[in-house]
Design a protein around this motif. Structure first.
Motif, PDB file in Angstrom:
ATOM      1  N   TYR A  38       0.844  -1.190   0.000  1.00 21.89           N
ATOM      2  CA  TYR A  38       0.000   0.000   0.000  1.00 21.89           C
ATOM      3  C   TYR A  38       0.881   1.242   0.000  1.00 21.89           C
ATOM      4  O   TYR A  38       1.850   1.332   0.761  1.00 21.89           O
ATOM      5  CB  TYR A  38      -0.928   0.017   1.216  1.00 21.89           C
ATOM      6  CG  TYR A  38      -2.181  -0.790   0.997  1.00 21.89           C
ATOM      7  CD1 TYR A  38      -3.313  -0.201   0.436  1.00 21.89           C
ATOM      8  CD2 TYR A  38      -2.226  -2.131   1.324  1.00 21.89           C
ATOM      9  CE1 TYR A  38      -4.462  -0.936   0.221  1.00 21.89           C
ATOM     10  CE2 TYR A  38      -3.369  -2.879   1.109  1.00 21.89           C
ATOM     11  CZ  TYR A  38      -4.487  -2.280   0.562  1.00 21.89           C
ATOM     12  OH  TYR A  38      -5.624  -3.008   0.337  1.00 21.89           O
ATOM     13  N   GLN A  68      -3.104  -0.086  -3.335  1.00 25.51           N
ATOM     14  CA  GLN A  68      -2.250  -1.269  -3.280  1.00 25.51           C
ATOM     15  C   GLN A  68      -1.577  -1.406  -4.639  1.00 25.51           C
ATOM     16  O   GLN A  68      -2.241  -1.584  -5.657  1.00 25.51           O
ATOM     17  CB  GLN A  68      -3.072  -2.524  -2.972  1.00 25.51           C
ATOM     18  CG  GLN A  68      -2.198  -3.759  -2.758  1.00 25.51           C
ATOM     19  CD  GLN A  68      -3.010  -5.040  -2.742  1.00 25.51           C
ATOM     20  OE1 GLN A  68      -3.539  -5.453  -3.758  1.00 25.51           O
ATOM     21  NE2 GLN A  68      -3.122  -5.650  -1.574  1.00 25.51           N
ATOM     22  N   LYS A  80      -4.606  -2.632  -9.485  1.00 21.39           N
ATOM     23  CA  LYS A  80      -5.842  -3.134 -10.065  1.00 21.39           C
ATOM     24  C   LYS A  80      -6.714  -1.967 -10.495  1.00 21.39           C
ATOM     25  O   LYS A  80      -7.039  -1.086  -9.695  1.00 21.39           O
ATOM     26  CB  LYS A  80      -6.604  -4.006  -9.067  1.00 21.39           C
ATOM     27  CG  LYS A  80      -7.917  -4.570  -9.634  1.00 21.39           C
ATOM     28  CD  LYS A  80      -8.573  -5.530  -8.667  1.00 21.39           C
ATOM     29  CE  LYS A  80      -9.896  -6.045  -9.229  1.00 21.39           C
ATOM     30  NZ  LYS A  80      -9.753  -6.722 -10.530  1.00 21.39           N
ATOM     31  N   LYS A 101      -3.264   0.793   6.137  1.00 14.48           N
ATOM     32  CA  LYS A 101      -3.774   0.050   4.995  1.00 14.48           C
ATOM     33  C   LYS A 101      -5.210   0.417   4.658  1.00 14.48           C
ATOM     34  O   LYS A 101      -5.723   0.044   3.627  1.00 14.48           O
ATOM     35  CB  LYS A 101      -3.700  -1.462   5.264  1.00 14.48           C
ATOM     36  CG  LYS A 101      -2.307  -2.030   5.105  1.00 14.48           C
ATOM     37  CD  LYS A 101      -2.359  -3.538   5.181  1.00 14.48           C
ATOM     38  CE  LYS A 101      -0.978  -4.140   4.956  1.00 14.48           C
ATOM     39  NZ  LYS A 101      -1.016  -5.600   4.986  1.00 14.48           N
ATOM     40  N   ASP A 104     -10.892  -0.920   4.320  1.00 17.28           N
ATOM     41  CA  ASP A 104     -11.644  -1.715   3.359  1.00 17.28           C
ATOM     42  C   ASP A 104     -11.420  -3.198   3.571  1.00 17.28           C
ATOM     43  O   ASP A 104     -10.309  -3.653   3.818  1.00 17.28           O
ATOM     44  CB  ASP A 104     -11.250  -1.357   1.931  1.00 17.28           C
ATOM     45  CG  ASP A 104     -11.438   0.125   1.643  1.00 17.28           C
ATOM     46  OD1 ASP A 104     -12.410   0.677   2.153  1.00 17.28           O
ATOM     47  OD2 ASP A 104     -10.612   0.693   0.916  1.00 17.28           O
ATOM     48  N   LEU A 106     -10.944  -6.864   2.423  1.00 20.17           N
ATOM     49  CA  LEU A 106     -10.501  -7.589   1.234  1.00 20.17           C
ATOM     50  C   LEU A 106     -11.575  -8.554   0.764  1.00 20.17           C
ATOM     51  O   LEU A 106     -11.734  -8.799  -0.434  1.00 20.17           O
ATOM     52  CB  LEU A 106      -9.197  -8.339   1.522  1.00 20.17           C
ATOM     53  CG  LEU A 106      -7.950  -7.456   1.671  1.00 20.17           C
ATOM     54  CD1 LEU A 106      -6.725  -8.325   1.922  1.00 20.17           C
ATOM     55  CD2 LEU A 106      -7.728  -6.608   0.436  1.00 20.17           C
ATOM     56  N   LEU A 109     -13.812  -6.621  -1.403  1.00 15.88           N
ATOM     57  CA  LEU A 109     -13.232  -6.267  -2.691  1.00 15.88           C
ATOM     58  C   LEU A 109     -13.074  -7.461  -3.620  1.00 15.88           C
ATOM     59  O   LEU A 109     -12.997  -7.295  -4.832  1.00 15.88           O
ATOM     60  CB  LEU A 109     -11.875  -5.604  -2.478  1.00 15.88           C
ATOM     61  CG  LEU A 109     -11.922  -4.238  -1.810  1.00 15.88           C
ATOM     62  CD1 LEU A 109     -10.534  -3.766  -1.449  1.00 15.88           C
ATOM     63  CD2 LEU A 109     -12.588  -3.227  -2.712  1.00 15.88           C
ATOM     64  N   ASN A 110     -12.996  -8.651  -3.074  1.00 14.85           N
ATOM     65  CA  ASN A 110     -12.771  -9.838  -3.896  1.00 14.85           C
ATOM     66  C   ASN A 110     -14.029 -10.660  -4.096  1.00 14.85           C
ATOM     67  O   ASN A 110     -13.972 -11.830  -4.455  1.00 14.85           O
ATOM     68  CB  ASN A 110     -11.678 -10.710  -3.248  1.00 14.85           C
ATOM     69  CG  ASN A 110     -10.326 -10.026  -3.280  1.00 14.85           C
ATOM     70  OD1 ASN A 110     -10.002  -9.343  -4.238  1.00 14.85           O
ATOM     71  ND2 ASN A 110      -9.550 -10.198  -2.227  1.00 14.85           N
ATOM     72  N   ASN A 164     -13.802  -1.142  -7.224  1.00 11.92           N
ATOM     73  CA  ASN A 164     -12.487  -1.478  -6.670  1.00 11.92           C
ATOM     74  C   ASN A 164     -11.418  -0.785  -7.504  1.00 11.92           C
ATOM     75  O   ASN A 164     -11.276  -1.055  -8.691  1.00 11.92           O
ATOM     76  CB  ASN A 164     -12.294  -3.004  -6.699  1.00 11.92           C
ATOM     77  CG  ASN A 164     -10.924  -3.436  -6.174  1.00 11.92           C
ATOM     78  OD1 ASN A 164     -10.087  -2.601  -5.836  1.00 11.92           O
ATOM     79  ND2 ASN A 164     -10.703  -4.732  -6.120  1.00 11.92           N
ATOM     80  N   GLN A 167      -7.409  -2.035  -4.928  1.00 14.25           N
ATOM     81  CA  GLN A 167      -7.810  -2.694  -3.674  1.00 14.25           C
ATOM     82  C   GLN A 167      -8.301  -1.696  -2.632  1.00 14.25           C
ATOM     83  O   GLN A 167      -8.154  -1.911  -1.435  1.00 14.25           O
ATOM     84  CB  GLN A 167      -6.674  -3.549  -3.108  1.00 14.25           C
ATOM     85  CG  GLN A 167      -6.392  -4.817  -3.911  1.00 14.25           C
ATOM     86  CD  GLN A 167      -7.618  -5.734  -4.018  1.00 14.25           C
ATOM     87  OE1 GLN A 167      -8.319  -5.749  -5.031  1.00 14.25           O
ATOM     88  NE2 GLN A 167      -7.876  -6.506  -2.984  1.00 14.25           N
ATOM     89  N   ARG A 168      -8.901  -0.619  -3.104  1.00  8.76           N
ATOM     90  CA  ARG A 168      -9.606   0.311  -2.234  1.00  8.76           C
ATOM     91  C   ARG A 168     -11.060   0.355  -2.681  1.00  8.76           C
ATOM     92  O   ARG A 168     -11.349   0.426  -3.873  1.00  8.76           O
ATOM     93  CB  ARG A 168      -9.008   1.721  -2.297  1.00  8.76           C
ATOM     94  CG  ARG A 168      -7.611   1.849  -1.708  1.00  8.76           C
ATOM     95  CD  ARG A 168      -7.574   1.591  -0.210  1.00  8.76           C
ATOM     96  NE  ARG A 168      -8.551   2.390   0.518  1.00  8.76           N
ATOM     97  CZ  ARG A 168      -8.389   3.665   0.841  1.00  8.76           C
ATOM     98  NH1 ARG A 168      -7.298   4.325   0.488  1.00  8.76           N
ATOM     99  NH2 ARG A 168      -9.322   4.302   1.524  1.00  8.76           N
TER     100      ARG A 168
END
Length: 426
Positions: A38, A68, A80, A101, A104, A106, A109-110, A164, A167-168
């Motif tokens: 990050y 990230q 990303k 970091k 958020d 993960l 986000l995924n 996204n 990764q935020r």
């Protein structure tokens, strides 16, 4: 500013050549296993990404926001961005303590891809919360398709889209954008000058050279990108970033009139298109022009148009109708259809080693034909059912749109615009 120009120059050198989606995915995922970190934007920082086939500025990350990023052996970091990779100048970010970091999740986000995108028609803000009074994370530029990973309502019952970026988790108001209603795939066959069109005037699949030229002029002036079938496949599978204004141009049969009238116009505008060829009807030598008959392109003519046209299959011997005037494909066995599809692919390999796409003759298909296309290793098949193509659609029954010679430019504009159900039956 100088460093930003340097980024564009470096990235253009990498990406300007055409890449099939699989090669593109491999290239963009090279750093996926590398250690992510990050970093904080030290200033309002411009970001770039590959959109279609061009690396362009796609927005901005605001000063103090985190991303990230992945290390890269260049003057930029990767992160990303949508269905692909974004790039930011290394001088614009700095490392931060592990405790910064962000909040958020993960897991959030995924989560599962929604098969939905938003489209930006102007630069729009991305917020850190579903609240226009919250901190601004960054900006997305106009004319982007960007994947949505979720939706929610705020306290006033307004809809917000979750996205996204690096990764935020960011939030975009539905009032600032449109939902992606799909990409139009336009269908053409035969072109003639009005004064020479004696036999095909009442044939809906024949258009005039003037109407076609006017339609292409509209696409150019309105800012549409013509994308390939390879890119359309990647769009279906959420593997590529594309502009908001995108269209696919397809030409069925492989008629000489396409070489004579469509090819020069498309080349002049820098457009790309797909030619679905009936491989058994390719001529050994060019024929003398005769507007009163349906003539097919020769080997040399097909080779000449390849700087504009990607050559794909319209079957080998199956482009015929039976006694009941229905496509003969509908009455053939799985083995017979599969054999024809494979024979067509082999015949067309002299022009294109990647024959992966099919146009069903007369738009006729059934489950047997779909299975044969899969068995023959084809990735996509298009029909004559009217509509647009969206992520998650069945790749073996994709819809297309006709633009007729009698259609006005406003009618065309309405039909291909990003509106649901903008379809007119022939």
């Amino acid at each position: 500013m100088q460093s930003q120009h340097k980024i564009v120059a470096v990235l253009l050198g990498i990406f300007m050549s055409f890449l099939a989606p699989s090669a593109l995915a491999d290239l963009l995922s090279e750093n996926s296993a590398a250690k992510a970190e990050y970093m904080e934007a030290q200033r309002n920082s411009e970001i770039y990404s590959l959109i279609g086939e061009r690396v362009i500025p796609v927005g901005q990350v605001k000063k103090g926001q985190l991303l990230q990023v992945f290390p890269a052996e260049a003057e930029y970091y990767e992160f990303k961005f949508g269905n692909g990779t974004g790039f930011i100048d290394k001088e614009d970010v700095r490392s931060v303590a592990k405790s910064r970091k962000g909040n958020d999740s993960l897991a959030e986000l995924n989560k599962q891809v929604t098969n939905q995108n938003l489209i930006t028609q102007r630069p729009i803000n991305v917020y850190t919360r579903a609240d226009s009074d919250s901190e601004t994370f960054g900006v997305l530029e106009e004319n982007l398709r960007y994947p949505i990973i979720g939706k929610l309502k705020d306290r006033l019952n307004n809809t917000w889209y979750e996205v996204n970026i690096g990764q935020r988790l960011g939030y975009v108001s539905e009032q600032d954008c449109e939902i992606d209603n799909g990409i139009p795939v336009l269908t053409y066959h035969h072109l003639l000058k009005n004064e020479e069109n004696k036999r095909f005037r009442n044939t809906s699949t024949t258009t005039s050279d003037v109407a076609f030229s006017n339609q292409m002029t509209y696409l150019k002036r309105a800012g549409y990108d013509t994308i390939s079938m390879y890119q359309l496949e990647a769009y279906l599978n959420n593997q590529i970033n594309l502009p908001g204004k995108a269209v696919v141009l397809t030409f069925d049969d492989g008629l000489k009139s396409v070489y004579r009238y469509a090819y020069p116009v498309l080349k002049n505008y820098g457009f790309r298109a797909t030619a679905f060829i009936i491989s058994s009807r390719i001529k050994r030598h060019p024929q003398k022009w005769d507007p009163d008959s349906l003539q097919f392109m020769s080997i040399s003519e097909l080779r000449e148009i390849q700087d504009v046209f990607d050559i794909q299959s319209h079957t080998h011997f199956l482009h015929r109708t039976g006694p009941n005037r229905k496509p003969i494909l509908l009455s053939r066995s799985l083995h017979n259809i599969e054999f024809d599809f494979e024979r067509s692919r082999r015949a067309l390999e002299q022009f294109n080693p990647h024959v992966l796409y099919l146009s069903y003759p007369f738009g006729g298909y059934n489950q047997t034909a779909i299975q044969a296309a899969k068995d023959a290793g084809l990735h996509i098949a298009v029909t004559t059912v009217q509509g647009k193509v969206k992520p998650g659609d069945n790749p073996y029954t994709l819809k297309r749109l006709y633009i007729l010679r009698t259609d006005s430019i406003p009618t065309m504009a309405e039909r291909i615009a990003n509106k649901p159900g903008a379809v007119v039956t022939q």
